[in-house]
Motif scaffolding. Structure first.
Motif, PDB file in Angstrom:
ATOM      1  N   THR A 163      -7.533  -3.305   2.083  1.00 44.04           N
ATOM      2  CA  THR A 163      -6.713  -2.475   3.370  1.00 44.04           C
ATOM      3  C   THR A 163      -7.252  -2.550   4.593  1.00 44.04           C
ATOM      4  O   THR A 163      -6.524  -2.594   5.013  1.00 44.04           O
ATOM      5  N   MET A 166      -4.919  -3.325  -3.576  1.00 39.59           N
ATOM      6  CA  MET A 166      -4.653  -2.294  -2.274  1.00 39.59           C
ATOM      7  C   MET A 166      -6.259  -2.181  -1.540  1.00 39.59           C
ATOM      8  O   MET A 166      -7.087  -2.078  -0.101  1.00 39.59           O
ATOM      9  N   TYR A 167      -6.451  -1.926  -2.671  1.00 43.33           N
ATOM     10  CA  TYR A 167      -8.106  -1.829  -1.983  1.00 43.33           C
ATOM     11  C   TYR A 167      -9.692  -3.029  -1.452  1.00 43.33           C
ATOM     12  O   TYR A 167     -10.120  -2.432  -1.041  1.00 43.33           O
ATOM     13  N   TYR A 184       1.017   3.989  -3.181  1.00 43.48           N
ATOM     14  CA  TYR A 184       0.640   5.463  -2.545  1.00 43.48           C
ATOM     15  C   TYR A 184       2.072   6.298  -3.096  1.00 43.48           C
ATOM     16  O   TYR A 184       2.062   7.706  -4.158  1.00 43.48           O
ATOM     17  N   VAL A 228      -2.672   4.350   6.084  1.00 42.56           N
ATOM     18  CA  VAL A 228      -2.280   4.008   4.831  1.00 42.56           C
ATOM     19  C   VAL A 228      -4.010   4.747   3.724  1.00 42.56           C
ATOM     20  O   VAL A 228      -4.225   5.862   3.398  1.00 42.56           O
ATOM     21  N   CYS A 273       1.075  -1.365   0.185  1.00 47.65           N
ATOM     22  CA  CYS A 273      -0.271  -0.037  -0.105  1.00 47.65           C
ATOM     23  C   CYS A 273       0.877   1.197   0.386  1.00 47.65           C
ATOM     24  O   CYS A 273       0.843   2.672  -0.734  1.00 47.65           O
TER      25      CYS A 273
END
Length: 207
Positions: free
Chosen positions: A120, A116-117, A74, A131, A70
């Motif tokens: 998370t 990631m989505y 970003y 995050v 994650c």
């Protein structure tokens, strides 16, 4: 918390970075194929090309690998988003370029963004706020460009609308990944980027 604070017994920072890049790549592949919970640290080590003992020299747990994934996403999104944008020039052109850049970065990181989505929620209470704050930072980039458009008289919208449009940009551009089973069969990346930029700019500043 940031990636530098994930515990490691290794002192060589370059080696830490190299090994963690290998773990991130392995984690993305396995989390995409099997999901976070069904993936084991032993599988991550094997996919990364080293032993389970070596893996635990660089992380404490499987969750650390997800956190590193994650955090890496970003960082790369922010770098790509701001790439070759003249923030001191025409703010409307900067906004257009930022949206286009974001779409192309999302294309490069499709699997990572999906992981990631989807995963998370598996992060700890310590790591999750970090995050989520990274997500807010991406929105702030667009909010700041919109504010500059307002300050220079290009737009006439208040702070609430700037926040709304920033979130709208993030979600609409991510469509390329989250609905790729449909969108990518109908449009090339270039076609999608052109249409999405036009649509978003029209919604922010109708002709």
């Amino acid at each position: 918390m940031d990636s530098k604070n994930v515990d490691t017994s290794v002192k060589d920072r370059r080696l830490v970075q190299k090994r963690r890049e290998q773990m991130i790549k392995a984690g993305v592949k396995l989390f995409t194929d099997k999901g976070f919970h069904r993936t084991t640290t032993r599988e991550i080590a094997r996919e990364a090309g080293f032993s389970i003992g070596t893996l635990y020299e660089y992380i404490r747990s499987k969750e650390d690998v997800l956190y590193l994934v994650c955090d890496d996403i970003y960082t790369r999104v922010k770098q790509g988003l701001e790439k070759q944008i003249d923030f001191s020039g025409d703010p409307w052109s900067a906004l257009r370029q930022a949206i286009q850049n974001y779409i192309y970065v999302i294309d490069e990181l499709q699997d990572e963004v999906l992981v990631m989505y989807q995963e998370t929620k598996s992060l700890s209470k310590e790591a999750l706020p970090y995050v989520l704050n990274k997500e807010r930072e991406m929105a702030v980039i667009f909010e700041n460009i919109l504010k500059r458009c307002v300050d220079l008289g290009v737009l006439h919208i208040d702070q609430e609308w700037r926040a709304f449009h920033a979130q709208q940009i993030l979600v609409q551009c991510q469509m390329w990944t989250f609905r790729r089973w449909a969108v990518q069969t109908q449009f090339t990346l270039e076609q999608f980027a052109t249409k999405q930029v036009h649509s978003l700019l029209q919604s922010i500043k109708p002709a």
